[in-house]
Design a protein around this motif. Structure first.
Motif, PDB file in Angstrom:
ATOM      1  N   ALA A 164      39.102  49.024  36.845  1.00 60.18           N
ATOM      2  CA  ALA A 164      39.764  49.180  35.541  1.00 60.18           C
ATOM      3  C   ALA A 164      41.255  49.243  35.814  1.00 60.18           C
ATOM      4  CB  ALA A 164      39.273  50.451  34.868  1.00 60.18           C
ATOM      5  N   ASN A 165      41.877  48.080  35.879  1.00 56.90           N
ATOM      6  CA  ASN A 165      43.235  47.977  36.418  1.00 56.90           C
ATOM      7  C   ASN A 165      44.094  47.050  35.567  1.00 56.90           C
ATOM      8  OD1 ASN A 165      41.699  47.729  39.692  1.00 56.90           O
ATOM      9  ND2 ASN A 165      42.381  49.575  38.655  1.00 56.90           N
ATOM     10  N   ILE A 166      44.474  47.484  34.408  1.00 58.31           N
ATOM     11  CA  ILE A 166      45.378  46.671  33.584  1.00 58.31           C
ATOM     12  C   ILE A 166      46.767  46.752  34.217  1.00 58.31           C
ATOM     13  CG2 ILE A 166      46.457  46.572  31.300  1.00 58.31           C
ATOM     14  CD1 ILE A 166      43.677  47.481  30.209  1.00 58.31           C
ATOM     15  N   ALA A 167      47.276  45.602  34.653  1.00 58.43           N
ATOM     16  CA  ALA A 167      48.447  45.578  35.536  1.00 58.43           C
ATOM     17  C   ALA A 167      49.649  46.377  35.025  1.00 58.43           C
ATOM     18  CB  ALA A 167      48.830  44.128  35.836  1.00 58.43           C
ATOM     19  N   PRO A 168      50.059  46.216  33.776  1.00 52.40           N
ATOM     20  CA  PRO A 168      51.252  46.970  33.344  1.00 52.40           C
ATOM     21  C   PRO A 168      51.084  48.484  33.476  1.00 52.40           C
ATOM     22  CG  PRO A 168      50.726  45.241  31.758  1.00 52.40           C
ATOM     23  CD  PRO A 168      49.579  45.303  32.718  1.00 52.40           C
ATOM     24  N   LEU A 217      45.193  35.244  42.250  1.00 52.78           N
ATOM     25  CA  LEU A 217      45.728  34.265  41.305  1.00 52.78           C
ATOM     26  C   LEU A 217      44.630  33.932  40.299  1.00 52.78           C
ATOM     27  CD1 LEU A 217      46.091  30.847  43.200  1.00 52.78           C
ATOM     28  CD2 LEU A 217      44.635  32.697  43.926  1.00 52.78           C
ATOM     29  N   PRO A 218      44.995  33.366  39.154  1.00 52.39           N
ATOM     30  CA  PRO A 218      43.950  33.023  38.183  1.00 52.39           C
ATOM     31  C   PRO A 218      42.884  32.145  38.840  1.00 52.39           C
ATOM     32  CG  PRO A 218      46.126  32.793  37.185  1.00 52.39           C
ATOM     33  CD  PRO A 218      46.349  33.027  38.649  1.00 52.39           C
ATOM     34  N   HIS A 219      41.620  32.420  38.529  1.00 51.29           N
ATOM     35  CA  HIS A 219      40.547  31.795  39.305  1.00 51.29           C
ATOM     36  C   HIS A 219      40.566  30.276  39.249  1.00 51.29           C
ATOM     37  CE1 HIS A 219      38.142  32.213  35.428  1.00 51.29           C
ATOM     38  NE2 HIS A 219      37.977  30.953  35.730  1.00 51.29           N
ATOM     39  N   GLY A 226      49.522  34.486  45.460  1.00 53.20           N
ATOM     40  CA  GLY A 226      49.612  34.585  44.001  1.00 53.20           C
ATOM     41  C   GLY A 226      50.647  35.623  43.603  1.00 53.20           C
ATOM     42  N   SER A 227      51.392  35.322  42.546  1.00 56.49           N
ATOM     43  CA  SER A 227      52.473  36.237  42.157  1.00 56.49           C
ATOM     44  C   SER A 227      52.563  36.351  40.642  1.00 56.49           C
ATOM     45  CB  SER A 227      53.807  35.736  42.717  1.00 56.49           C
ATOM     46  OG  SER A 227      54.029  34.415  42.249  1.00 56.49           O
ATOM     47  N   GLY A 228      51.400  36.422  39.999  1.00 57.20           N
ATOM     48  CA  GLY A 228      51.374  36.603  38.544  1.00 57.20           C
ATOM     49  C   GLY A 228      51.473  38.080  38.196  1.00 57.20           C
ATOM     50  N   ASN A 229      50.925  38.423  37.045  1.00 49.02           N
ATOM     51  CA  ASN A 229      50.986  39.786  36.532  1.00 49.02           C
ATOM     52  C   ASN A 229      50.296  40.771  37.484  1.00 49.02           C
ATOM     53  OD1 ASN A 229      49.578  41.661  33.940  1.00 49.02           O
ATOM     54  ND2 ASN A 229      51.769  41.278  34.004  1.00 49.02           N
ATOM     55  N   TRP A 230      49.092  40.415  37.949  1.00 45.13           N
ATOM     56  CA  TRP A 230      48.348  41.274  38.868  1.00 45.13           C
ATOM     57  C   TRP A 230      48.769  41.020  40.318  1.00 45.13           C
ATOM     58  CZ3 TRP A 230      46.589  45.721  39.290  1.00 45.13           C
ATOM     59  CH2 TRP A 230      45.503  46.105  40.073  1.00 45.13           C
ATOM     60  N   GLY A 231      49.048  39.763  40.637  1.00 46.60           N
ATOM     61  CA  GLY A 231      49.486  39.443  41.998  1.00 46.60           C
ATOM     62  C   GLY A 231      50.730  40.237  42.367  1.00 46.60           C
ATOM     63  N   SER A 232      51.692  40.301  41.456  1.00 47.32           N
ATOM     64  CA  SER A 232      52.939  41.030  41.735  1.00 47.32           C
ATOM     65  C   SER A 232      52.686  42.538  41.799  1.00 47.32           C
ATOM     66  CB  SER A 232      53.985  40.729  40.664  1.00 47.32           C
ATOM     67  OG  SER A 232      54.223  39.346  40.601  1.00 47.32           O
ATOM     68  N   ILE A 283      40.379  38.492  42.537  1.00 43.18           N
ATOM     69  CA  ILE A 283      40.233  37.536  41.438  1.00 43.18           C
ATOM     70  C   ILE A 283      38.995  37.872  40.611  1.00 43.18           C
ATOM     71  CG2 ILE A 283      39.803  35.093  40.938  1.00 43.18           C
ATOM     72  CD1 ILE A 283      41.271  34.541  43.659  1.00 43.18           C
ATOM     73  N   LYS A 284      39.140  37.807  39.294  1.00 43.63           N
ATOM     74  CA  LYS A 284      37.998  38.109  38.424  1.00 43.63           C
ATOM     75  C   LYS A 284      37.484  36.826  37.785  1.00 43.63           C
ATOM     76  CE  LYS A 284      39.292  42.904  37.611  1.00 43.63           C
ATOM     77  NZ  LYS A 284      39.700  43.963  36.681  1.00 43.63           N
ATOM     78  N   GLY A 285      36.313  36.408  38.185  1.00 47.16           N
ATOM     79  CA  GLY A 285      35.705  35.201  37.637  1.00 47.16           C
ATOM     80  C   GLY A 285      34.583  34.749  38.544  1.00 47.16           C
ATOM     81  N   GLN A 343      50.794  33.730  31.292  1.00 47.97           N
ATOM     82  CA  GLN A 343      49.629  34.388  31.909  1.00 47.97           C
ATOM     83  C   GLN A 343      48.356  33.674  31.449  1.00 47.97           C
ATOM     84  OE1 GLN A 343      49.664  38.732  31.707  1.00 47.97           O
ATOM     85  NE2 GLN A 343      51.890  38.689  31.566  1.00 47.97           N
ATOM     86  N   LYS A 344      47.311  33.813  32.268  1.00 58.30           N
ATOM     87  CA  LYS A 344      46.088  33.046  32.022  1.00 58.30           C
ATOM     88  C   LYS A 344      44.920  33.964  31.672  1.00 58.30           C
ATOM     89  CE  LYS A 344      48.035  29.202  33.358  1.00 58.30           C
ATOM     90  NZ  LYS A 344      48.557  28.332  32.322  1.00 58.30           N
ATOM     91  N   LEU A 345      44.144  33.548  30.654  1.00 64.42           N
ATOM     92  CA  LEU A 345      42.911  34.272  30.342  1.00 64.42           C
ATOM     93  C   LEU A 345      41.821  33.826  31.311  1.00 64.42           C
ATOM     94  CD1 LEU A 345      42.835  34.075  26.441  1.00 64.42           C
ATOM     95  CD2 LEU A 345      43.553  35.995  27.884  1.00 64.42           C
ATOM     96  N   GLN A 346      41.006  34.772  31.717  1.00 66.28           N
ATOM     97  CA  GLN A 346      39.895  34.432  32.610  1.00 66.28           C
ATOM     98  C   GLN A 346      38.563  34.374  31.867  1.00 66.28           C
ATOM     99  OE1 GLN A 346      41.072  34.663  36.617  1.00 66.28           O
ATOM    100  NE2 GLN A 346      42.157  33.612  34.992  1.00 66.28           N
ATOM    101  N   GLY A 347      38.533  34.949  30.654  1.00 72.52           N
ATOM    102  CA  GLY A 347      37.266  35.057  29.942  1.00 72.52           C
ATOM    103  C   GLY A 347      36.728  33.732  29.424  1.00 72.52           C
ATOM    104  N   GLY A 366      42.688  44.888  27.379  1.00 69.04           N
ATOM    105  CA  GLY A 366      42.895  43.713  28.242  1.00 69.04           C
ATOM    106  C   GLY A 366      43.416  42.512  27.455  1.00 69.04           C
ATOM    107  N   ARG A 367      43.900  41.519  28.188  1.00 71.15           N
ATOM    108  CA  ARG A 367      44.443  40.314  27.537  1.00 71.15           C
ATOM    109  C   ARG A 367      43.354  39.518  26.834  1.00 71.15           C
ATOM    110  NH1 ARG A 367      47.209  38.279  32.975  1.00 71.15           N
ATOM    111  NH2 ARG A 367      45.065  38.774  33.566  1.00 71.15           N
ATOM    112  N   ASN A 368      42.144  39.483  27.446  1.00 71.97           N
ATOM    113  CA  ASN A 368      41.049  38.758  26.797  1.00 71.97           C
ATOM    114  C   ASN A 368      40.712  39.389  25.449  1.00 71.97           C
ATOM    115  OD1 ASN A 368      39.921  36.628  28.782  1.00 71.97           O
ATOM    116  ND2 ASN A 368      40.293  38.433  30.057  1.00 71.97           N
TER     117      ASN A 368
END
Ligand SMILES: NC(=O)c1ccc[n+]([C@@H]2O[C@H](COP(=O)([O-])OP(=O)(O)OC[C@H]3O[C@@H](n4cnc5c(N)ncnc54)[C@H](O)[C@@H]3O)[C@@H](O)[C@H]2O)c1
Ligand SMILES: O=P(O)(O)OC[C@H](O)CO
Length: 412
Positions: A169-173, A112-114, A14-20, A138-140, A357-361, A330-332
């Motif tokens: 508590a890890n907001i990627a940016p 990666l997004p769940h 996975g190479s999204g916001n958190w993956g990267s 992964i959170k989900g 980017q994908k919401l998990q909520g 968070g994004r959610n």
């Protein structure tokens, strides 16, 4: 300790916001711990054409037109779509071929997004090393046939390898900007790999469902021992792989608590976004957080009581701390807030404002609702149930306070 001649090869799936972001952390540590890890970290990038940001430096190297994401990462060392503006380490290499990414890896980091995990695991199966070890960032949670499955469990079941969990508590940016934070690794692998490898009989089976209250799923997987030439995979090795001065790792045995904290807080963050969107103030948000943490604890206590340590929800970064961060930034949270402000469904915000980017909520709220409904326990989880009702448009956000009131007569 015995000498080991081989190093672990770590792959990021996975190479999204958190993956990267996790890729950056792992690549930094691989460079610093050359005796334990191969320096090159391969990161699977789901291939897509991406636009090149309006930056003369990027245009010079990539051209102005759309380019393949993996090519962009390897050329300018930047994930120009999911983590723009961040210089990634040179030893983090993107690969768009999933099977090639995993084939020699001894440690697989799932990030990666769940919603894409199950399909991705099907494509990995058979190409990975049988003695590889996994860690899910992964959170989900997944719900199928009335059973709730943690993503660490899904990896174990589908690949027949041990998998633990990382969450916090890890907001990627903020993490990628190296602002100090903490995270939790839940790791409970039996001490099998190095203790008894002299041929004496041992039980090296891991019960996939040993974390749950009821045994409704297939039970055992048989772990393949890691060859003795590799450094042992144990909690200290995982800490070395992930800990940075700005990213403090605490390892606990409570895998289910870590995974559940990361999953359930996303539902609560949606509710926090709704109330902020309504400008109801901080007291209301505090009530959402308080009720939310109690529902997290109750969920763990009810269905994962054999392994959940309730202190994970209150004392670990994967619990209360993640809830606070997610309910503020968070994004959610942000997307739920925007959906109220704009008066549009939250999916529309995800589609138009998150840059892919994908919401998990949303999917977690639906999965948890399906599970609670089947268990006949919706009344015990009024916040989780209300978030579902709102995102499905069965209830308006205005109704949220009345849905949460204890007096049922007050709910009309
Ligand atoms: N972003 C954060 O701040 C953050 C922090 C901690 C944990 N997490 C968790 O990490 C996990 C990954 O989130 P993220 O932020 O890296 O993802 P993201 O929201 O950036 O999603 C984009 C990713 O999805 C991938 N993707 C899109 N379509 C796909 C497909 N069909 N198959 C496979 N992959 C596809 C993209 O390639 C990209 O890697 C989530 O469970 C999230 O909850 C995120
Ligand atoms: O942006 P969110 O809502 O997916 O949350 C990000 C992280 O999980 C916060 O720890």
């Amino acid at each position: 300790m015995s000498k080991t001649s081989l190093k672990h090869k770590v792959a990021i799936i996975g190479s999204g916001n958190w993956g990267s972001t996790i890729g950056k952390i792992v690549a930094e540590n691989a460079k610093e711990h050359k005796k334990l890890f191969e320096t090159t970290i391969v990161m699977w990038a789901f291939e897509e054409d991406v636009d090149v940001p309006n930056d003369p430096g990027l245009w010079e190297k990539l051209g102005a037109g759309p380019v393949k994401l993996s090519h962009a990462i390897n050329t300018v060392h930047q994930n120009i779509k999911y983590l723009p503006g961040v210089r990634l380490p040179d030893n983090l290499v993107a690969n768009s071929n999933l099977q090639d990414t995993v084939k020699d890896a001894t440690i697989l980091v799932f990030n990666l997004p769940h919603q894409f995990l199950s399909m991705t695991l099907s494509q990995i199966n058979g190409y990975h090393r049988p003695y590889a070890r996994g860690i899910s960032c992964i959170k989900g949670v997944d719900v199928a046939d009335g059973t709730v499955t943690l993503y660490s469990e899904m990896v174990m079941e589908k690949l027949q390898i041990y998998c633990c969990a990382l969450s916090g508590a890890n907001i990627a940016p903020e993490v990628v900007a190296e602002k100090f934070c903490e995270t939790t690794i839940g790791y409970d692998s039996p001490p099998m790999d190095y203790k008894e490898r002299d041929g004496s009989p041992r039980d090296n089976r891991v019960k996939v469902d040993e974390q749950r209250q009821s045994n409704s799923k297939p039970t055992h997987i048989k772990l393949s021992p890691i060859p003795k030439e590799y450094p042992p995979v144990e909690s200290s090795l995982l800490k070395t792989l992930f800990e940075r001065p700005y990213f403090q790792v605490h390892v606990v045995r409570d895998v289910a608590g870590v995974a559940l904290g990361g999953a359930l807080k996303n539902i609560i963050a949606l509710a926090a976004g709704f109330v902020t969107g309504k400008k109801w103030g901080e007291n209301t948000k505090a009530a959402i957080v308080r009720i939310g943490v109690l529902e997290m604890v109750e969920f763990g206590r009810t269905w994962f009581s054999k392994s959940v340590d309730e202190r994970t929800f209150t004392e670990e970064s994967a619990g209360m701390a993640d809830l606070i961060a997610s309910c503020n930034a968070g994004r959610n949270y942000r997307s739920a807030l925007r959906s109220v402000e704009k008066g549009v469904p939250i999916e529309e915000i995800e589609e138009t404002e998150l840059g892919g980017q994908k919401l998990q909520g949303i999917s977690t709220a639906r999965a948890v609702h399906e599970f609670l409904s089947k268990e006949g326990k919706l009344d015990k989880f009024p916040l989780f149930a209300s978030v579902y009702e709102i995102i499905e448009n069965h209830q308006s956000v205005e109704k949220l306070p009345s849905l949460l009131r204890k007096d049922p007569k007050a709910q009309n």
